[in-house]
Design a protein around this motif. Structure first.
Motif, PDB file in Angstrom:
ATOM      1  N   PRO A 153       8.364  11.612 -14.135  1.00 19.97           N
ATOM      2  CA  PRO A 153       8.154  10.683 -13.038  1.00 19.97           C
ATOM      3  C   PRO A 153       9.453   9.994 -12.627  1.00 19.97           C
ATOM      4  O   PRO A 153      10.335   9.748 -13.452  1.00 19.97           O
ATOM      5  N   ILE A 154       9.547   9.689 -11.326  1.00 19.27           N
ATOM      6  CA  ILE A 154      10.696   8.985 -10.780  1.00 19.27           C
ATOM      7  C   ILE A 154      10.210   7.659 -10.197  1.00 19.27           C
ATOM      8  O   ILE A 154       9.258   7.632  -9.424  1.00 19.27           O
ATOM      9  N   GLU A 155      10.867   6.592 -10.583  1.00 17.77           N
ATOM     10  CA  GLU A 155      10.561   5.262 -10.059  1.00 17.77           C
ATOM     11  C   GLU A 155      11.589   4.945  -8.971  1.00 17.77           C
ATOM     12  O   GLU A 155      12.794   5.019  -9.210  1.00 17.77           O
ATOM     13  N   ILE A 156      11.109   4.597  -7.781  1.00 16.05           N
ATOM     14  CA  ILE A 156      11.999   4.236  -6.677  1.00 16.05           C
ATOM     15  C   ILE A 156      11.769   2.769  -6.353  1.00 16.05           C
ATOM     16  O   ILE A 156      10.627   2.335  -6.167  1.00 16.05           O
ATOM     17  N   SER A 157      12.855   2.002  -6.309  1.00 17.97           N
ATOM     18  CA  SER A 157      12.754   0.574  -5.992  1.00 17.97           C
ATOM     19  C   SER A 157      13.774   0.219  -4.924  1.00 17.97           C
ATOM     20  O   SER A 157      14.734   0.942  -4.677  1.00 17.97           O
ATOM     21  N   TRP A 158      13.543  -0.913  -4.265  1.00 16.00           N
ATOM     22  CA  TRP A 158      14.408  -1.398  -3.191  1.00 16.00           C
ATOM     23  C   TRP A 158      14.913  -2.792  -3.519  1.00 16.00           C
ATOM     24  O   TRP A 158      14.233  -3.566  -4.192  1.00 16.00           O
ATOM     25  N   ALA A 159      16.103  -3.107  -3.006  1.00 11.63           N
ATOM     26  CA  ALA A 159      16.668  -4.444  -3.181  1.00 11.63           C
ATOM     27  C   ALA A 159      17.401  -4.836  -1.906  1.00 11.63           C
ATOM     28  O   ALA A 159      17.893  -3.983  -1.163  1.00 11.63           O
ATOM     29  N   LEU A 160      17.462  -6.132  -1.661  1.00 17.57           N
ATOM     30  CA  LEU A 160      18.255  -6.698  -0.569  1.00 17.57           C
ATOM     31  C   LEU A 160      19.227  -7.674  -1.201  1.00 17.57           C
ATOM     32  O   LEU A 160      18.807  -8.641  -1.859  1.00 17.57           O
ATOM     33  N   LEU A 199      11.229   2.178   3.741  1.00 16.81           N
ATOM     34  CA  LEU A 199      11.295   0.738   3.947  1.00 16.81           C
ATOM     35  C   LEU A 199      11.283   0.520   5.452  1.00 16.81           C
ATOM     36  O   LEU A 199      12.110   1.097   6.164  1.00 16.81           O
ATOM     37  N   ASN A 200      10.337  -0.280   5.941  1.00 10.19           N
ATOM     38  CA  ASN A 200      10.199  -0.528   7.373  1.00 10.19           C
ATOM     39  C   ASN A 200      10.205  -2.014   7.669  1.00 10.19           C
ATOM     40  O   ASN A 200       9.610  -2.806   6.920  1.00 10.19           O
ATOM     41  N   ILE A 201      10.859  -2.368   8.777  1.00 14.24           N
ATOM     42  CA  ILE A 201      10.853  -3.731   9.295  1.00 14.24           C
ATOM     43  C   ILE A 201      10.482  -3.617  10.767  1.00 14.24           C
ATOM     44  O   ILE A 201      11.208  -2.987  11.542  1.00 14.24           O
ATOM     45  N   ASP A 202       9.339  -4.197  11.148  1.00 15.24           N
ATOM     46  CA  ASP A 202       8.870  -4.062  12.527  1.00 15.24           C
ATOM     47  C   ASP A 202       9.750  -4.810  13.524  1.00 15.24           C
ATOM     48  O   ASP A 202      10.079  -4.285  14.577  1.00 15.24           O
ATOM     49  N   TYR A 203      10.123  -6.041  13.192  1.00 16.02           N
ATOM     50  CA  TYR A 203      10.924  -6.859  14.108  1.00 16.02           C
ATOM     51  C   TYR A 203      12.134  -7.398  13.357  1.00 16.02           C
ATOM     52  O   TYR A 203      11.996  -8.284  12.524  1.00 16.02           O
ATOM     53  N   ILE A 204      13.291  -6.847  13.669  1.00 18.49           N
ATOM     54  CA  ILE A 204      14.524  -7.246  12.993  1.00 18.49           C
ATOM     55  C   ILE A 204      14.934  -8.646  13.446  1.00 18.49           C
ATOM     56  O   ILE A 204      14.947  -8.953  14.634  1.00 18.49           O
ATOM     57  N   ALA A 205      15.282  -9.486  12.466  1.00 13.64           N
ATOM     58  CA  ALA A 205      15.769 -10.838  12.733  1.00 13.64           C
ATOM     59  C   ALA A 205      17.022 -11.068  11.889  1.00 13.64           C
ATOM     60  O   ALA A 205      17.349 -10.268  11.006  1.00 13.64           O
ATOM     61  N   ALA A 206      17.705 -12.160  12.172  1.00 13.88           N
ATOM     62  CA  ALA A 206      18.963 -12.459  11.486  1.00 13.88           C
ATOM     63  C   ALA A 206      18.805 -12.482   9.967  1.00 13.88           C
ATOM     64  O   ALA A 206      19.703 -12.068   9.241  1.00 13.88           O
ATOM     65  N   GLU A 207      17.653 -12.947   9.475  1.00  8.16           N
ATOM     66  CA  GLU A 207      17.473 -13.040   8.016  1.00  8.16           C
ATOM     67  C   GLU A 207      17.349 -11.674   7.339  1.00  8.16           C
ATOM     68  O   GLU A 207      17.389 -11.584   6.116  1.00  8.16           O
ATOM     69  N   HIS A 208      17.233 -10.611   8.111  1.00  8.72           N
ATOM     70  CA  HIS A 208      17.158  -9.271   7.539  1.00  8.72           C
ATOM     71  C   HIS A 208      18.534  -8.665   7.256  1.00  8.72           C
ATOM     72  O   HIS A 208      18.624  -7.606   6.632  1.00  8.72           O
ATOM     73  N   ARG A 209      19.584  -9.315   7.709  1.00  9.12           N
ATOM     74  CA  ARG A 209      20.923  -8.760   7.478  1.00  9.12           C
ATOM     75  C   ARG A 209      21.255  -8.760   6.001  1.00  9.12           C
ATOM     76  O   ARG A 209      20.761  -9.578   5.241  1.00  9.12           O
ATOM     77  N   GLY A 210      22.062  -7.796   5.617  1.00  6.77           N
ATOM     78  CA  GLY A 210      22.490  -7.727   4.228  1.00  6.77           C
ATOM     79  C   GLY A 210      22.605  -6.289   3.760  1.00  6.77           C
ATOM     80  O   GLY A 210      22.540  -5.345   4.544  1.00  6.77           O
ATOM     81  N   ILE A 211      22.771  -6.139   2.473  1.00  9.87           N
ATOM     82  CA  ILE A 211      22.947  -4.821   1.873  1.00  9.87           C
ATOM     83  C   ILE A 211      21.633  -4.401   1.210  1.00  9.87           C
ATOM     84  O   ILE A 211      21.154  -5.050   0.279  1.00  9.87           O
ATOM     85  N   TYR A 212      21.073  -3.313   1.727  1.00  8.18           N
ATOM     86  CA  TYR A 212      19.837  -2.750   1.195  1.00  8.18           C
ATOM     87  C   TYR A 212      20.193  -1.627   0.229  1.00  8.18           C
ATOM     88  O   TYR A 212      21.052  -0.798   0.515  1.00  8.18           O
ATOM     89  N   THR A 213      19.523  -1.627  -0.904  1.00 10.56           N
ATOM     90  CA  THR A 213      19.780  -0.623  -1.929  1.00 10.56           C
ATOM     91  C   THR A 213      18.479   0.055  -2.335  1.00 10.56           C
ATOM     92  O   THR A 213      17.481  -0.621  -2.581  1.00 10.56           O
ATOM     93  N   CYS A 214      18.535   1.359  -2.377  1.00  4.80           N
ATOM     94  CA  CYS A 214      17.446   2.167  -2.908  1.00  4.80           C
ATOM     95  C   CYS A 214      17.904   2.665  -4.277  1.00  4.80           C
ATOM     96  O   CYS A 214      18.991   3.219  -4.392  1.00  4.80           O
ATOM     97  N   ARG A 215      17.069   2.446  -5.297  1.00  4.96           N
ATOM     98  CA  ARG A 215      17.429   2.876  -6.647  1.00  4.96           C
ATOM     99  C   ARG A 215      16.328   3.797  -7.167  1.00  4.96           C
ATOM    100  O   ARG A 215      15.147   3.445  -7.116  1.00  4.96           O
ATOM    101  N   ALA A 216      16.728   4.955  -7.642  1.00  3.87           N
ATOM    102  CA  ALA A 216      15.792   5.907  -8.221  1.00  3.87           C
ATOM    103  C   ALA A 216      16.153   6.095  -9.688  1.00  3.87           C
ATOM    104  O   ALA A 216      17.326   6.248 -10.031  1.00  3.87           O
ATOM    105  N   ARG A 217      15.113   6.085 -10.543  1.00  2.00           N
ATOM    106  CA  ARG A 217      15.394   6.263 -11.968  1.00  2.00           C
ATOM    107  C   ARG A 217      14.280   7.045 -12.645  1.00  2.00           C
ATOM    108  O   ARG A 217      13.126   6.988 -12.219  1.00  2.00           O
ATOM    109  N   ASN A 218      14.700   7.779 -13.661  1.00  2.00           N
ATOM    110  CA  ASN A 218      13.763   8.481 -14.531  1.00  2.00           C
ATOM    111  C   ASN A 218      14.321   8.398 -15.950  1.00  2.00           C
ATOM    112  O   ASN A 218      15.294   7.674 -16.188  1.00  2.00           O
ATOM    113  N   ARG A 219      13.744   9.137 -16.866  1.00  2.00           N
ATOM    114  CA  ARG A 219      14.208   9.065 -18.265  1.00  2.00           C
ATOM    115  C   ARG A 219      15.649   9.507 -18.441  1.00  2.00           C
ATOM    116  O   ARG A 219      16.330   9.084 -19.359  1.00  2.00           O
ATOM    117  N   ALA A 220      16.135  10.383 -17.573  1.00  2.00           N
ATOM    118  CA  ALA A 220      17.485  10.927 -17.706  1.00  2.00           C
ATOM    119  C   ALA A 220      18.561   9.984 -17.166  1.00  2.00           C
ATOM    120  O   ALA A 220      19.724  10.119 -17.509  1.00  2.00           O
TER     121      ALA A 220
END
Length: 80
Positions: A13-20, A44-65
């Motif tokens: 299994p692969i776990e995918i997580s998001w961070a801002l 990852l979806n944002i219907d209406y982009i606003a100033a507070e959505h700015r930043g660095i988005y990270t997708c992280r995938a992990r498994n046992r390896a």
């Protein structure tokens, strides 16, 4: 706006997580909707982009390896 995170190779299994800005994101935070397309893909979806959505988005995938991540900056014009 929507972005997709897809794992090309890796054992399940692969776990995918998001961070801002290094803070974990869950669906509903900051009007963000996170969905699972398959066992190796997440969106990852944002219907209406606003100033507070700015930043660095990270997708992280992990498994046992191990784990891998990818980051991208979202720039928004307007007042913070």
């Amino acid at each position: 706006m929507g972005i997709q995170c897809t794992v090309i190779k890796g054992d399940l299994p692969i776990e995918i997580s998001w961070a801002l800005n290094n803070q974990a994101l869950t669906s509903g935070d900051w009007d963000v909707v996170i969905g699972r397309m398959s066992s190796k893909s997440s969106t990852l979806n944002i219907d209406y982009i606003a100033a507070e959505h700015r930043g660095i988005y990270t997708c992280r995938a992990r498994n046992r390896a191990g784990e891998s991540s990818y980051s991208a900056e979202l720039k928004v014009n307007g007042d913070p």
